[in-house]
Motif scaffolding. Structure first.
Motif, PDB file in Angstrom:
ATOM      1  N   ASN A   1       0.824  -1.226   0.000  1.00 55.60           N
ATOM      2  CA  ASN A   1       0.000   0.000   0.000  1.00 55.60           C
ATOM      3  C   ASN A   1       0.848   1.261   0.000  1.00 55.60           C
ATOM      4  N   TYR A   2       1.883   1.282  -0.829  1.00 58.23           N
ATOM      5  CA  TYR A   2       2.779   2.442  -0.940  1.00 58.23           C
ATOM      6  C   TYR A   2       1.973   3.725  -1.186  1.00 58.23           C
ATOM      7  N   GLY A   3       1.031   3.666  -2.104  1.00 60.97           N
ATOM      8  CA  GLY A   3       0.351   4.874  -2.553  1.00 60.97           C
ATOM      9  C   GLY A   3      -0.810   5.331  -1.703  1.00 60.97           C
ATOM     10  N   ALA A   4      -1.014   4.723  -0.532  1.00 68.61           N
ATOM     11  CA  ALA A   4      -2.173   5.085   0.298  1.00 68.61           C
ATOM     12  C   ALA A   4      -2.073   6.529   0.786  1.00 68.61           C
ATOM     13  N   ASN A   5      -0.952   6.906   1.378  1.00 66.90           N
ATOM     14  CA  ASN A   5      -0.731   8.271   1.856  1.00 66.90           C
ATOM     15  C   ASN A   5       0.742   8.466   2.219  1.00 66.90           C
ATOM     16  N   TRP A   6       1.055   9.614   2.811  1.00 64.44           N
ATOM     17  CA  TRP A   6       2.440   9.950   3.099  1.00 64.44           C
ATOM     18  C   TRP A   6       3.034   9.075   4.202  1.00 64.44           C
ATOM     19  N   ILE A   7       2.194   8.509   5.037  1.00 66.22           N
ATOM     20  CA  ILE A   7       2.687   7.646   6.110  1.00 66.22           C
ATOM     21  C   ILE A   7       3.106   6.294   5.552  1.00 66.22           C
ATOM     22  N   SER A   8       2.221   5.659   4.781  1.00 66.72           N
ATOM     23  CA  SER A   8       2.548   4.349   4.214  1.00 66.72           C
ATOM     24  C   SER A   8       3.726   4.442   3.247  1.00 66.72           C
ATOM     25  N   SER A   9       3.802   5.523   2.474  1.00 61.05           N
ATOM     26  CA  SER A   9       4.925   5.670   1.540  1.00 61.05           C
ATOM     27  C   SER A   9       6.223   5.954   2.285  1.00 61.05           C
TER      28      SER A   9
ATOM     29  N   ALA B   1       2.714   2.365  -7.201  1.00 63.08           N
ATOM     30  CA  ALA B   1       1.960   3.605  -7.007  1.00 63.08           C
ATOM     31  C   ALA B   1       2.022   4.392  -8.309  1.00 63.08           C
ATOM     32  N   SER B   2       1.123   5.340  -8.462  1.00 68.59           N
ATOM     33  CA  SER B   2       1.111   6.169  -9.664  1.00 68.59           C
ATOM     34  C   SER B   2       2.331   7.093  -9.661  1.00 68.59           C
ATOM     35  N   ILE B   3       2.662   7.624 -10.834  1.00 72.11           N
ATOM     36  CA  ILE B   3       3.827   8.510 -10.943  1.00 72.11           C
ATOM     37  C   ILE B   3       3.704   9.730 -10.039  1.00 72.11           C
ATOM     38  N   PRO B   4       2.554  10.432 -10.025  1.00 70.22           N
ATOM     39  CA  PRO B   4       2.444  11.582  -9.102  1.00 70.22           C
ATOM     40  C   PRO B   4       2.628  11.177  -7.642  1.00 70.22           C
ATOM     41  N   ARG B   5       2.100  10.011  -7.257  1.00 76.41           N
ATOM     42  CA  ARG B   5       2.250   9.545  -5.879  1.00 76.41           C
ATOM     43  C   ARG B   5       3.717   9.276  -5.556  1.00 76.41           C
ATOM     44  N   LYS B   6       4.424   8.679  -6.484  1.00 70.68           N
ATOM     45  CA  LYS B   6       5.843   8.410  -6.266  1.00 70.68           C
ATOM     46  C   LYS B   6       6.607   9.711  -6.048  1.00 70.68           C
ATOM     47  N   ILE B   7       6.412  10.660  -6.942  1.00 76.39           N
ATOM     48  CA  ILE B   7       7.138  11.931  -6.847  1.00 76.39           C
ATOM     49  C   ILE B   7       6.784  12.651  -5.551  1.00 76.39           C
ATOM     50  N   PHE B   8       5.506  12.693  -5.220  1.00 82.84           N
ATOM     51  CA  PHE B   8       5.059  13.358  -3.996  1.00 82.84           C
ATOM     52  C   PHE B   8       5.705  12.724  -2.763  1.00 82.84           C
ATOM     53  N   SER B   9       5.875  11.402  -2.785  1.00 84.08           N
ATOM     54  CA  SER B   9       6.421  10.702  -1.619  1.00 84.08           C
ATOM     55  C   SER B   9       7.872  11.079  -1.345  1.00 84.08           C
ATOM     56  N   PHE B  10       8.612  11.498  -2.374  1.00 84.47           N
ATOM     57  CA  PHE B  10       9.999  11.897  -2.154  1.00 84.47           C
ATOM     58  C   PHE B  10      10.067  13.154  -1.282  1.00 84.47           C
ATOM     59  N   PHE B  11       9.069  14.019  -1.412  1.00 83.28           N
ATOM     60  CA  PHE B  11       9.034  15.258  -0.631  1.00 83.28           C
ATOM     61  C   PHE B  11       8.478  15.038   0.781  1.00 83.28           C
ATOM     62  N   THR B  12       7.599  14.056   0.940  1.00 81.96           N
ATOM     63  CA  THR B  12       7.021  13.816   2.261  1.00 81.96           C
ATOM     64  C   THR B  12       7.848  12.835   3.097  1.00 81.96           C
ATOM     65  N   PHE B  13       8.734  12.073   2.435  1.00 81.89           N
ATOM     66  CA  PHE B  13       9.572  11.117   3.174  1.00 81.89           C
ATOM     67  C   PHE B  13      10.370  11.783   4.290  1.00 81.89           C
ATOM     68  N   PRO B  14      11.030  12.933   4.047  1.00 82.86           N
ATOM     69  CA  PRO B  14      11.764  13.575   5.149  1.00 82.86           C
ATOM     70  C   PRO B  14      10.855  13.971   6.312  1.00 82.86           C
ATOM     71  N   LEU B  15       9.638  14.392   6.014  1.00 81.86           N
ATOM     72  CA  LEU B  15       8.707  14.772   7.087  1.00 81.86           C
ATOM     73  C   LEU B  15       8.354  13.559   7.931  1.00 81.86           C
ATOM     74  N   PHE B  16       8.123  12.430   7.256  1.00 81.99           N
ATOM     75  CA  PHE B  16       7.842  11.188   7.976  1.00 81.99           C
ATOM     76  C   PHE B  16       9.004  10.829   8.891  1.00 81.99           C
ATOM     77  N   MET B  17      10.217  10.913   8.381  1.00 81.00           N
ATOM     78  CA  MET B  17      11.383  10.548   9.173  1.00 81.00           C
ATOM     79  C   MET B  17      11.614  11.523  10.321  1.00 81.00           C
ATOM     80  N   LEU B  18      11.338  12.797  10.114  1.00 77.66           N
ATOM     81  CA  LEU B  18      11.555  13.788  11.169  1.00 77.66           C
ATOM     82  C   LEU B  18      10.584  13.614  12.331  1.00 77.66           C
ATOM     83  N   THR B  19       9.451  12.941  12.099  1.00 83.79           N
ATOM     84  CA  THR B  19       8.535  12.680  13.218  1.00 83.79           C
ATOM     85  C   THR B  19       9.134  11.685  14.206  1.00 83.79           C
TER      86      THR B  19
END
Length: 418
Positions: free
Chosen positions: A170-178, A366-384
């Protein structure tokens, strides 16, 4: 406030020095994929061990993916422990063809205790020599049809503990799963893959690994009960001289949490578990480092410095902020220092996520937009992890199950993403 800027600079420098070798891993993992070609592939008899608590929604699909393996079915036996279940997990697993053991114990709670019970039951009924090795999976997993045959190749090459490639359902579910998924993809391709290529020990991560019977016999079953029993097992294996192998072609899919509350609960347990492992094994790891064992240094870096440096940075900045507020000083200097640290951390994590995403692009479901978006949200996930690591120091943490509901077949995972 120069001392604060200096302190934050020193902490950042120490952080870079601790983890600079992992950027070398990143380069190595990008260039090449590890492969293991034994002189002769020998068929082995395996037991599949699955710990499940209220997993009726997903466990049937896992067992189905095991039954569809391109490996002799007579050499694979599936065992499930239905641990403190209040649903139809046991019935669904039996209907799918597994041998099921029911466990009800409200005192010894957790995956480690459930696995201990399951190993005891299987070893009692089949003896210590019937199976050559034991696979360990979580109930929400799915296996590629070549999973066991690929792991068997690495097992035939002489590795007694082997971990595999971990992908996400479920990579493409949201920023948490990705966020989870990118981290595990990075761990597979740019940590374990690189470790395998460089000849050092890999690390087991939660699920999807294989253990030789001799190791289980030596410990008289499963004896790892800390909150991160996988890390405990990894550290003990390395300290006992095992070189943990990695099989890049053995692909496993699992389900990641999709809500922040569940993610907080799970990662709080992980953070507390890291502290437990370091408290129990830190001295032996440090002695291994001074004895010239790189794998000990690698594991030490994995379980401790990031959390310690994060907490030290937090305390230093908090200590500077409080008197500044009381004395009506220039708070802006402190805020700018903190923001600069966070910015640098974001950029470093973005680079890690971006490289992982590019190298594993075709593997990400996941879709291409979801993949690209996840690169920007990954640091936020890790910073939590910053507040999680701090809270884990003081809060009593107990093992709690994570709900799984993404019931997909392995056929679904092979379909192209639109």
């Amino acid at each position: 406030m120069n001392y604060l800027l200096t302190a934050n600079f020193i902490i950042s420098t120490v952080f870079v020095l601790c983890y600079a070798y992992q950027f070398f891993y990143l380069l190595v993992g990008t260039v090449k994929k590890a492969s293991c070609r034994p002189a002769r592939v020998v068929p082995h008899r395996y037991a599949v061990m699955i710990s499940a608590r209220n997993e009726e929604a997903v466990i049937g699909k896992l067992i189905e993916s095991i039954r569809r393996q391109k490996y002799p079915a007579e050499l694979v036996s599936v065992f499930v422990v239905a641990d403190n279940c209040t649903d139809r997990t046991a019935a669904v697993a039996k209907e799918a063809g597994a041998t099921v053991f029911v466990r009800q114990n409200k005192t010894r709670v957790g995956k480690g205790y459930a696995l201990e019970f399951l190993f005891d039951q299987v070893m009692e009924q089949y003896g210590r020599a019937y199976f050559d090795g034991y696979f360990i999976f979580d109930a929400d997993n799915l296996l590629d049809e070549n999973y066991i045959s690929e792991m068997n190749k690495t097992f035939s090459a002489g590795f007694r503990v082997i971990t595999s490639y971990r992908n996400s359902k479920n990579y493409g579910a949201n920023w948490i799963s990705s966020g989870y998924a990118l981290w595990f993809l990075r761990e597979a391709r740019h940590l374990n893959n690189a470790r395998m290529l460089l000849g050092t020990s890999c690390a087991v991560s939660g699920t999807g690994f294989l253990i030789h019977r001799d190791i289980i016999n030596r410990t008289n079953g499963w004896k790892y009960f800390l909150l991160t029993e996988d890390i405990q097992f990894t550290v003990e294996s390395i300290l006992n001289g095992e070189r943990i192998g990695y099989c890049h072609n053995a692909i496993l899919y699992d389900e990641q949490p999709e809500t922040f509350s569940q993610s907080w609960t799970q990662r709080l347990r992980w953070a507390r578990g890291y502290y437990q492992v370091f408290r129990q094994y830190g001295g032996r790891l440090l002695r291994g480092i001074f004895g010239g064992r790189f794998a000990c240094a690698d594991m030490c870096m994995t379980i401790m410095p990031a959390a310690v440096l994060t907490i030290v940075s937090f305390l230093i900045n908090a200590a500077a902020l409080i008197p500044t507020l009381l004395l009506h000083g220039n708070v802006l200097v402190i805020l700018l220092s903190v923001l600069e640290t966070l910015r640098n951390s974001y950029l470093m994590l973005f680079l890690i996520g971006l490289v992982t995403g590019i190298t594993e692009w075709r593997q990400i479901h996941a879709s291409i937009p979801r993949k690209i978006f996840s690169f920007f949200t990954f640091p936020l996930f890790m910073l939590t992890y910053i507040p999680i690591s701090i809270v884990a120091l003081f809060k009593k943490v107990e093992w709690k199950p994570i709900r799984h509901s993404v019931s997909l077949s392995i056929d679904h995972m092979k379909q192209p993403v639109k």
